[in-house]
Design a protein around this motif. Structure first.
Motif, PDB file in Angstrom:
ATOM      1  N   GLY A   1     -13.603 -27.283  -7.132  1.00 24.73           N
ATOM      2  CA  GLY A   1     -12.605 -26.548  -7.906  1.00 24.73           C
ATOM      3  C   GLY A   1     -13.186 -25.254  -8.442  1.00 24.73           C
ATOM      4  O   GLY A   1     -12.547 -24.195  -8.394  1.00 24.73           O
ATOM      5  N   GLY A   2     -14.404 -25.326  -8.966  1.00 29.19           N
ATOM      6  CA  GLY A   2     -15.059 -24.136  -9.514  1.00 29.19           C
ATOM      7  C   GLY A   2     -15.297 -23.090  -8.444  1.00 29.19           C
ATOM      8  O   GLY A   2     -15.049 -21.900  -8.660  1.00 29.19           O
TER       9      GLY A   2
ATOM     10  N   ALA B   1      -3.829 -22.368  -6.186  1.00 33.56           N
ATOM     11  CA  ALA B   1      -3.841 -22.893  -7.544  1.00 33.56           C
ATOM     12  C   ALA B   1      -3.599 -24.393  -7.543  1.00 33.56           C
ATOM     13  O   ALA B   1      -4.233 -25.151  -8.290  1.00 33.56           O
ATOM     14  CB  ALA B   1      -2.782 -22.189  -8.397  1.00 33.56           C
TER      15      ALA B   1
ATOM     16  N   GLY C   1      -2.640 -16.442  -8.524  1.00 34.60           N
ATOM     17  CA  GLY C   1      -3.014 -17.610  -9.308  1.00 34.60           C
ATOM     18  C   GLY C   1      -1.833 -18.413  -9.791  1.00 34.60           C
ATOM     19  O   GLY C   1      -1.968 -19.240 -10.676  1.00 34.60           O
TER      20      GLY C   1
ATOM     21  N   SER D   1     -12.079 -21.507  -7.608  1.00 32.07           N
ATOM     22  CA  SER D   1     -11.657 -20.644  -8.711  1.00 32.07           C
ATOM     23  C   SER D   1     -12.384 -19.318  -8.663  1.00 32.07           C
ATOM     24  O   SER D   1     -11.773 -18.257  -8.819  1.00 32.07           O
ATOM     25  CB  SER D   1     -11.953 -21.314 -10.047  1.00 32.07           C
ATOM     26  OG  SER D   1     -11.178 -22.466 -10.185  1.00 32.07           O
TER      27      SER D   1
ATOM     28  N   LEU E   1      -7.645  -5.847  -9.143  1.00 31.19           N
ATOM     29  CA  LEU E   1      -7.485  -5.175 -10.427  1.00 31.19           C
ATOM     30  C   LEU E   1      -8.328  -3.912 -10.504  1.00 31.19           C
ATOM     31  O   LEU E   1      -7.932  -2.917 -11.099  1.00 31.19           O
ATOM     32  CB  LEU E   1      -7.878  -6.107 -11.562  1.00 31.19           C
ATOM     33  CG  LEU E   1      -6.738  -6.939 -12.099  1.00 31.19           C
ATOM     34  CD1 LEU E   1      -7.254  -7.950 -13.083  1.00 31.19           C
ATOM     35  CD2 LEU E   1      -5.702  -6.044 -12.754  1.00 31.19           C
TER      36      LEU E   1
ATOM     37  N   ALA F   1      -9.013 -11.511  -7.193  1.00 34.43           N
ATOM     38  CA  ALA F   1      -8.136 -10.954  -8.227  1.00 34.43           C
ATOM     39  C   ALA F   1      -8.778  -9.741  -8.884  1.00 34.43           C
ATOM     40  O   ALA F   1      -8.132  -8.710  -9.097  1.00 34.43           O
ATOM     41  CB  ALA F   1      -7.817 -12.029  -9.273  1.00 34.43           C
TER      42      ALA F   1
ATOM     43  N   LEU G   1     -11.152 -17.140  -5.957  1.00 37.00           N
ATOM     44  CA  LEU G   1      -9.877 -16.565  -6.371  1.00 37.00           C
ATOM     45  C   LEU G   1     -10.095 -15.428  -7.357  1.00 37.00           C
ATOM     46  O   LEU G   1      -9.486 -14.353  -7.263  1.00 37.00           O
ATOM     47  CB  LEU G   1      -9.021 -17.674  -6.998  1.00 37.00           C
ATOM     48  CG  LEU G   1      -7.690 -17.298  -7.642  1.00 37.00           C
ATOM     49  CD1 LEU G   1      -6.770 -16.631  -6.645  1.00 37.00           C
ATOM     50  CD2 LEU G   1      -7.010 -18.545  -8.211  1.00 37.00           C
ATOM     51  N   LEU G   2     -11.005 -15.659  -8.316  1.00 32.04           N
ATOM     52  CA  LEU G   2     -11.263 -14.667  -9.359  1.00 32.04           C
ATOM     53  C   LEU G   2     -11.795 -13.366  -8.754  1.00 32.04           C
ATOM     54  O   LEU G   2     -11.398 -12.265  -9.156  1.00 32.04           O
ATOM     55  CB  LEU G   2     -12.258 -15.241 -10.361  1.00 32.04           C
ATOM     56  CG  LEU G   2     -12.468 -14.414 -11.629  1.00 32.04           C
ATOM     57  CD1 LEU G   2     -11.156 -14.246 -12.365  1.00 32.04           C
ATOM     58  CD2 LEU G   2     -13.497 -15.091 -12.526  1.00 32.04           C
TER      59      LEU G   2
ATOM     60  N   LEU H   1     -17.890 -23.193 -15.838  1.00 32.98           N
ATOM     61  CA  LEU H   1     -17.233 -23.412 -14.556  1.00 32.98           C
ATOM     62  C   LEU H   1     -18.097 -22.861 -13.413  1.00 32.98           C
ATOM     63  O   LEU H   1     -18.312 -23.527 -12.399  1.00 32.98           O
ATOM     64  CB  LEU H   1     -15.865 -22.731 -14.549  1.00 32.98           C
ATOM     65  CG  LEU H   1     -14.975 -23.055 -13.355  1.00 32.98           C
ATOM     66  CD1 LEU H   1     -14.626 -24.531 -13.355  1.00 32.98           C
ATOM     67  CD2 LEU H   1     -13.712 -22.211 -13.393  1.00 32.98           C
TER      68      LEU H   1
ATOM     69  N   MET I   1     -15.886 -20.183 -18.871  1.00 34.84           N
ATOM     70  CA  MET I   1     -16.014 -19.516 -17.576  1.00 34.84           C
ATOM     71  C   MET I   1     -17.423 -19.697 -17.027  1.00 34.84           C
ATOM     72  O   MET I   1     -17.621 -19.958 -15.846  1.00 34.84           O
ATOM     73  CB  MET I   1     -15.684 -18.020 -17.705  1.00 34.84           C
ATOM     74  CG  MET I   1     -14.226 -17.705 -17.977  1.00 34.84           C
ATOM     75  SD  MET I   1     -13.064 -18.467 -16.830  1.00 34.84           S
ATOM     76  CE  MET I   1     -13.461 -17.569 -15.348  1.00 34.84           C
TER      77      MET I   1
END
Lengths: 357, 260, 260
Positions: B223-224, B207, B190, B227, B238, B234, B230-231, B9, B6
């Protein structure tokens, strides 16, 4: 007192409830009149149909057949939320996400009362159940007895004409129960509301009720005052369910009841000659004497045991025909007997009741 | 072993091809990425709404049926947990194909010829199937705790059935609704396999975009950055659910034992 | 009171069908005798099972997946159980953070884990290696073991351990003869979860595979995208059968011990 509407009468005719394909209806053609302002108790063992009857009156259970009238209205077509009845549930059913005050305000909000009036009535009703200073607590922060009072306040705050209570004290310990019984009796007196109260506890029924309806297997066995039921039971079930009793079985013939080696004088009855019947005598109506013998109103028995119960003692006996019975004697008037003695028990004919066997 | 990749990335996202936040600026400005992100969010909302709409009555029925029926309904919900995702996705390819069973059924109902394979509708149907258990289980566990006498109580106090539901039942099941919707939303964000196999490449989700950037052009920077974007979304979602329920309960797996 | 109105019944039935059908449909399809996905099949044969069990590509993929899943099960169960003991039994600083970190692979979108792992493995030369697969799948599977073992440990009555100690058991003997047997159902279901997770994993595997080292789900994924070959249906059926057997196994064992 505020302007409470006086209680309404409840009239039930041939009320029947059948669950699915069950062989026996849960409630079987029950008919009953509850008078305006009366405190009526449905008493019976569990599964006798008393709660189902209550739920049908409340509109919470569908009706298989029969008629229910509240006041002068046939409520058959009325859904629960339009029947205007207060219901107190077994486990209180307080809304856990609302405070005590919000719970009590709920029925007033549904009736779209002005805010100020809601606040005023909620406060007044919470005071009435002595919970004025717990208004902002959530139900889980209240004790069982306090939750019970909130449930009560919520059921009476909108001045229903009839208050239905389903074993409201079942979850409380004995001391709290007695305290709340007194309080329910007081509220009934002060509000003048008609109350239908379900319980399986005979002491509770005897303490609170104007009249009691005894339920058994989906039917009403007898309706009457506490002393009616105790002194003049109409059936063996009522005699056995309320207090102790001595029963002598036999066949009726010419004003006498004979059978099992006994030949007793029968009290006046509507039962026809030749029918099986039982003669019922309450334990405190029996007298003991030392000499054995039997007669019109007497049978012989053996003393099996003696149990002291405070101001009374209970003499357990076995009759000549093998049946068990008991005699209750006040401590001030004890006969001189001991277990093993052979005695005669006798009674006044006024104190014997004949019921179908 | 989880932290290192992680971190790597994240590192790549700000150093490739050159040090700086250029990749993130690209995500927020280049039209393709934004379109895909909006499409993904829209899909997330639709899938979550569909799941809630169908899972709520299903979970409610689970609480009122006799134990034997409840056992059957529970098994049905748990079934997707142990049947292969690939097998199920393949099954949807078959079911949703042109002239396939679902097409036929819809035609029989007079809904005409709906294009399902390679369309957003098809992806929604298949994704909702994967997500339904994650919605049903938290809903069921909050509904199971609602006292059965409360709705009758509300009715006896003069609430119409709709009001009794809105004022009493729904608020008490809200923790389950929050847990279920957030969980499904995060997982939908995702999701890769289902849209990749059932959707059209022209309507790809975030994704797929990430996969394409990394697999085909080895652009770890872009891409990173995608990501991590997106994280963040998310984790924000949460964070919401954590305010309502324990994470374990949200995953619907913690108290499997006492549920029986 | 179990009156369920017909609209509720209809929704429940629809959801049940929705959940179950995709699992079941691959079974009849795998017995088709045509080279098509037409459903329902017109004729029946075993030719695709024959192909699955004779084609070296499919067989090797199945073998790889099974072997990999077994190794991951052992490693993840050991690691996860140890971590659970540490988390439940000792109160050290950062236990909460560690727990969050260990659980992260469940909630972080898999696609992100996939490209992060890919980026790292490229650098470490682990792409397309068995070690790489074991490492990646273990990270994904361990959280499930932690969830189940932790909940088993939480419900475990620690007075039993004190009782064992008072009866003269060493800590090791207590662990072996008292604690482990009692939490075994939790450990076992964690192990099953770990196996299924690895056996079914496709997204991360897609990135770290090589033509020489493919798992069954990866082979299926490329099968669905590239060819119309009902062998996939046979493969799906085999996968579903294996995981179903594995899930049912602990239930059956539990039933037996209940009777004993």
């Amino acid at each position: 007192m505020p302007d409470h509407s006086p209680g309404a009468g409840v009239r039930v005719r041939d009320l029947t409830k059948r669950f699915g394909s069950a062989a026996r209806p849960a409630v079987d053609a029950v008919s009953l009149d509850v008078r305006p302002g009366e405190f009526m108790t449905f008493l019976g063992p569990s599964g006798s149909g008393k709660t189902t009857t209550l739920n049908m009156i409340a509109g919470l259970e569908g009706v298989t057949g029969g008629e229910i009238r509240i006041g002068d209205r046939d409520v058959a077509a009325l859904p629960a939320h339009r029947r205007d009845l207060g219901v107190v549930f077994q486990q209180y059913a307080l809304f856990p996400h609302m405070t005590a005050a919000q719970n009590v305000a709920f029925p007033l909000r549904r009736r779209k009362l002005p805010k100020a009036e809601i606040a005023e009535r909620v406060a007044r009703t919470l005071d009435l159940v002595r919970l004025g200073d717990h208004a902002d607590r959530l139900p889980r922060k209240l004790s069982g007895g306090q939750q019970q009072r909130v449930a009560l306040a919520r059921a009476i705050v909108f001045d229903p004409r009839v208050l239905l209570m389903d074993e409201p004290l079942g979850a409380l310990d004995k001391k709290l129960r007695e305290q709340l019984q007194i309080e329910i009796a007081r509220l009934h007196r002060e509000l003048g509301v008609t109350v239908i109260f379900v319980t399986h506890d005979q002491e509770e029924a005897l303490a609170l009720s104007d009249r009691i309806a005894v339920f058994n297997e989906g039917r009403i066995e007898q309706v009457g005052t506490a002393s009616d039921l105790y002194e003049r039971p109409a059936t063996r079930f009522v005699a056995a369910f309320l207090g102790d009793s001595n029963a002598f079985e036999g066949t009726l013939s010419g004003g006498r009841l004979a059978g099992d080696g006994l030949d007793l004088r029968a009290p006046a009855t509507d039962l026809p000659d030749g029918s099986r019947a039982a003669l019922i005598v309450r334990p405190e109506r029996l007298r003991l004497s030392g000499a054995p013998g039997s007669g019109d109103n007497a049978v012989s028995a053996d003393v099996t045991d003696i149990v002291y119960q405070g101001a009374f003692r209970k003499v357990l006996i076995r009759f000549g025909n093998g049946g068990a019975g008991c005699v209750r004697e006040a401590i001030g008037a004890l006969s001189d007997i001991a277990p093993g003695d052979r005695v005669t028990v006798h009674w006044s004919p006024d104190h014997a009741v004949l019921v179908p066997a | 072993m989880f932290v290192v990749p992680m971190a790597r990335l994240a590192w790549l996202s700000v150093t490739t091809p050159e040090t700086g936040l250029a990749n993130y600026r690209d995500v927020l400005t280049d039209g393709v990425s934004l379109t895909v992100i909006w499409r993904t969010l829209r899909m997330m909302l639709v899938v979550t709404a569909v799941c809630l709409l169908f899972a709520y009555p299903y979970a409610y029925v689970m609480t009122v049926v006799p134990p034997r029926t409840r056992a059957v309904l529970t098994t049905i919900v748990l079934l997707p947990f142990w049947t292969s995702l690939m097998a199920r996705t393949f099954a949807w390819v078959v079911l949703l194909q042109k002239g396939g069973p679902v097409n036929d059924a819809l035609a029989a109902l007079g809904l005409g010829d709906v294009r399902l394979a390679g369309s957003a509708t098809g992806v929604t149907i298949a994704m909702a199937q994967v997500m339904l258990p994650f919605m049903v289980l938290p809903l069921y566990s909050s509904m199971r705790d609602v006292d059965r006498a409360l709705v009758p109580a509300a009715l006896s106090l003069g609430a119409r059935p709709a009001v009794a539901f809105l004022r009493v039942y729904l608020p008490l099941t809200l923790p389950g609704v929050a847990a279920g919707t957030t969980l499904v939303a995060v997982l939908s964000l995702g999701f890769y396999v289902t849209p990749a196999l059932l959707g059209s490449p022209k309507e790809s989700m975030i994704a797929q975009l990430i996969a394409v950037k990394v697999q085909d052009v080895l652009d770890f920077g872009a891409g990173g950055a995608l990501s991590l974007t997106l994280l963040v979304v998310a984790l924000a979602l949460l964070g919401l659910v954590a305010r309502f329920v324990r994470p374990g309960a949200a995953l619907g797996m913690s108290d499997e034992g006492d549920r029986r | 009171m179990s009156r369920v109105s017909w609209p509720l019944r209809a929704v429940t039935a629809l959801v049940a069908v929705w959940l179950v059908v995709p699992t079941l449909i691959v079974i009849p399809l795998s017995f088709t005798d045509r080279a098509s996905f037409a459903f329902p099949p017109k004729g029946w044969s075993l030719r695709y099972y024959e192909r699955f069990f004779t084609d070296s590509g499919w067989l090797i993929a199945l073998f790889n997946s099974a072997q990999l899943a077994l190794i991951v099960t052992v490693v993840a169960t050991a690691l996860g159980s140890a971590a659970s003991f540490a988390l439940v039994r000792s109160r050290f600083r950062g236990a909460g953070a560690l727990n969050g970190l260990l659980m992260a692979p469940i909630v972080v979108p898999t696609i992100i884990v996939a490209i992060a792992v890919y980026a790292t493995f490229l650098r470490w030369g682990l792409v397309g290696t068995a070690a790489g697969f074991v490492l990646a799948h273990t990270v994904l599977a361990t959280p499930y073991v932690i969830v189940t073992v932790t909940s088993a440990l939480r419900t475990f009555d620690r007075r039993l351990e004190r009782a064992a100690a008072s009866l003269g058991a060493t800590p090791w003997a207590t662990l072996r003869h008292v604690t482990l047997p009692l939490i075994l159902p939790g450990v076992a279901s964690g192990a099953v979860f770990a196996f299924v997770t690895s056996f079914d994993e496709v997204v991360v595997s897609l990135f770290i595979q090589s033509p020489e080292l493919q798992t069954l789900p990866v082979r299926m994924f490329s099968g669905v995208t590239n060819e119309v070959d009902p062998t996939i249906a046979a493969a799906s059926t085999v996968v579903v059968a294996i995981t179903t057997a594995l899930i049912l196994l602990p239930q059956l064992l539990r039933r037996n011990t209940d009777h004993a």
